[in-house]
Scaffold this motif. Structure first.
Motif, mmCIF file in Angstrom:
data_model
loop_
_atom_site.group_PDB
_atom_site.id
_atom_site.type_symbol
_atom_site.label_atom_id
_atom_site.label_comp_id
_atom_site.label_asym_id
_atom_site.label_seq_id
_atom_site.Cartn_x
_atom_site.Cartn_y
_atom_site.Cartn_z
ATOM 1 N N UNK A 59 0.844 -1.193 0.000
ATOM 2 C CA UNK A 59 0.000 0.000 0.000
ATOM 3 C C UNK A 59 0.878 1.241 0.000
ATOM 4 N N UNK A 60 0.874 1.944 -1.118
ATOM 5 C CA UNK A 60 1.764 3.084 -1.278
ATOM 6 C C UNK A 60 1.253 4.314 -0.538
ATOM 7 N N UNK A 61 2.199 5.171 -0.188
ATOM 8 C CA UNK A 61 1.914 6.419 0.513
ATOM 9 C C UNK A 61 2.066 7.556 -0.493
ATOM 10 N N UNK A 62 1.005 7.790 -1.266
ATOM 11 C CA UNK A 62 1.021 8.804 -2.323
ATOM 12 C C UNK A 62 2.262 8.647 -3.202
ATOM 13 N N UNK A 63 2.389 7.462 -3.820
ATOM 14 C CA UNK A 63 3.577 7.138 -4.615
ATOM 15 C C UNK A 63 3.790 8.161 -5.730
ATOM 16 N N UNK A 64 5.047 8.356 -6.054
ATOM 17 C CA UNK A 64 5.454 9.331 -7.071
ATOM 18 C C UNK A 64 4.910 10.724 -6.769
ATOM 19 N N UNK A 65 4.705 11.004 -5.475
ATOM 20 C CA UNK A 65 4.201 12.309 -5.023
ATOM 21 C C UNK A 65 2.856 12.658 -5.637
ATOM 22 N N UNK A 66 2.000 11.652 -5.772
ATOM 23 C CA UNK A 66 0.652 11.874 -6.282
ATOM 24 C C UNK A 66 -0.329 11.591 -5.153
ATOM 25 N N UNK A 67 -1.210 12.535 -4.890
ATOM 26 C CA UNK A 67 -2.138 12.442 -3.778
ATOM 27 C C UNK A 67 -3.012 11.196 -3.880
ATOM 28 N N UNK A 68 -3.147 10.503 -2.757
ATOM 29 C CA UNK A 68 -3.994 9.311 -2.679
ATOM 30 C C UNK A 68 -4.472 9.139 -1.233
ATOM 31 N N UNK A 69 -5.450 8.290 -1.038
ATOM 32 C CA UNK A 69 -5.976 8.000 0.291
ATOM 33 C C UNK A 69 -4.862 7.468 1.200
ATOM 34 N N UNK A 70 -4.985 7.759 2.478
ATOM 35 C CA UNK A 70 -4.027 7.257 3.459
ATOM 36 C C UNK A 70 -3.942 5.741 3.391
ATOM 37 N N UNK A 71 -2.739 5.189 3.282
ATOM 38 C CA UNK A 71 -2.626 3.730 3.201
ATOM 39 C C UNK A 71 -3.021 3.011 4.490
ATOM 40 N N UNK A 72 -2.976 3.697 5.639
ATOM 41 C CA UNK A 72 -3.387 3.057 6.893
ATOM 42 C C UNK A 72 -4.865 2.694 6.858
ATOM 43 N N UNK A 73 -5.659 3.541 6.241
ATOM 44 C CA UNK A 73 -7.093 3.261 6.104
ATOM 45 C C UNK A 73 -7.313 2.038 5.223
ATOM 46 N N UNK A 74 -6.599 1.982 4.124
ATOM 47 C CA UNK A 74 -6.732 0.841 3.211
ATOM 48 C C UNK A 74 -6.250 -0.440 3.903
ATOM 49 N N UNK A 75 -5.171 -0.349 4.672
ATOM 50 C CA UNK A 75 -4.666 -1.515 5.407
ATOM 51 C C UNK A 75 -5.742 -2.051 6.348
ATOM 52 N N UNK A 76 -6.439 -1.147 7.017
ATOM 53 C CA UNK A 76 -7.509 -1.555 7.928
ATOM 54 C C UNK A 76 -8.650 -2.242 7.173
ATOM 55 N N UNK A 77 -9.036 -1.661 6.044
ATOM 56 C CA UNK A 77 -10.110 -2.258 5.236
ATOM 57 C C UNK A 77 -9.716 -3.639 4.729
ATOM 58 N N UNK A 78 -8.467 -3.796 4.306
ATOM 59 C CA UNK A 78 -7.995 -5.101 3.844
ATOM 60 C C UNK A 78 -7.923 -6.104 4.995
ATOM 61 N N UNK A 79 -7.472 -5.653 6.166
ATOM 62 C CA UNK A 79 -7.395 -6.541 7.331
ATOM 63 C C UNK A 79 -8.779 -7.083 7.680
ATOM 64 N N UNK A 80 -9.807 -6.239 7.545
ATOM 65 C CA UNK A 80 -11.186 -6.693 7.800
ATOM 66 C C UNK A 80 -11.590 -7.821 6.855
ATOM 67 N N UNK A 81 -10.947 -7.866 5.676
ATOM 68 C CA UNK A 81 -11.222 -8.923 4.692
ATOM 69 C C UNK A 81 -10.255 -10.103 4.835
ATOM 70 N N UNK A 82 -9.357 -10.025 5.829
ATOM 71 C CA UNK A 82 -8.386 -11.086 6.039
ATOM 72 C C UNK A 82 -7.205 -11.025 5.086
#
Length: 175
Positions: free
Chosen positions: A5-28
């Motif tokens: 889960x990238x942290x705004x890779x290549x300096x392009x704005x994106x959602x916080x990867x911690x949020x995505x990590x949490x959503x993925x963890x909920x899916x196992x």
């Protein structure tokens, strides 16, 4: 296997990867959360690490980050208060129960901290020196920049055998 889960890779704005990590963890689904030093100072980085831990993210990849001038917000101000090695030290400090200011925590996060390595570096000796510095700062695994040349990767893997650290080869899926 894990999603990177990238942290705004290549300096392009994106959602916080911690949020995505949490959503993925909920899916196992396991993830590796990238954290860059580009956009936050040491206070914010430590806060984000504690938040990631609270959200269930335990695998983190520490990176300095790309300069904002290369991204989709070229006028954004870079922070770079600390670099990837400083971020690894921050993680080690948090896991020991204190923040970088020496303040005691009311709990201790647990992370599997990693760092980036470049198998195709022009100066392999310098790259190995950085790898050693990252190990000393607390890295327990490495993820490589994208690998496109098998012989270059094999040369790198031979050179890093002595460190006995897990290496995850990076590659980019073609669209």
């Amino acid at each position: 296997d894990a999603f990177n889960l990238t942290d705004s890779h290549s300096s392009r704005m994106a959602m916080s990867p911690a949020t995505v990590a949490h959503l993925l963890a909920d899916l196992g689904i396991e993830s590796i959360l990238q954290i860059t030093c580009r956009d936050r100072n040491r206070i914010a980085l430590q806060g984000d690490l504690l938040a990631a831990h609270a959200l269930g993210a335990s695998n983190v990849l520490c990176m300095s980050g790309d300069p904002p001038k290369n991204g989709d917000h070229p006028d954004a101000k870079p922070v770079f208060d600390i670099n990837a090695i400083g971020l690894l030290r921050a993680i080690s400090s948090l896991q020991a129960g204190t923040d970088l200011g020496g303040n005691e925590l009311k709990g201790v996060p647990a992370f599997c901290a990693g760092a980036v390595a470049n198998p195709g570096a022009d100066d392999l000796a310098k790259e190995l020196g950085r790898l050693e510095d990252k190990l000393e700062a607390g890295a327990v695994f490495f993820q490589t920049q994208s690998v496109y040349d098998r012989s270059v990767f094999e040369r790198f893997m031979k050179a890093v055998e002595q460190y006995n650290a897990p290496i995850l080869a990076g590659f980019i899926m073609l669209k």
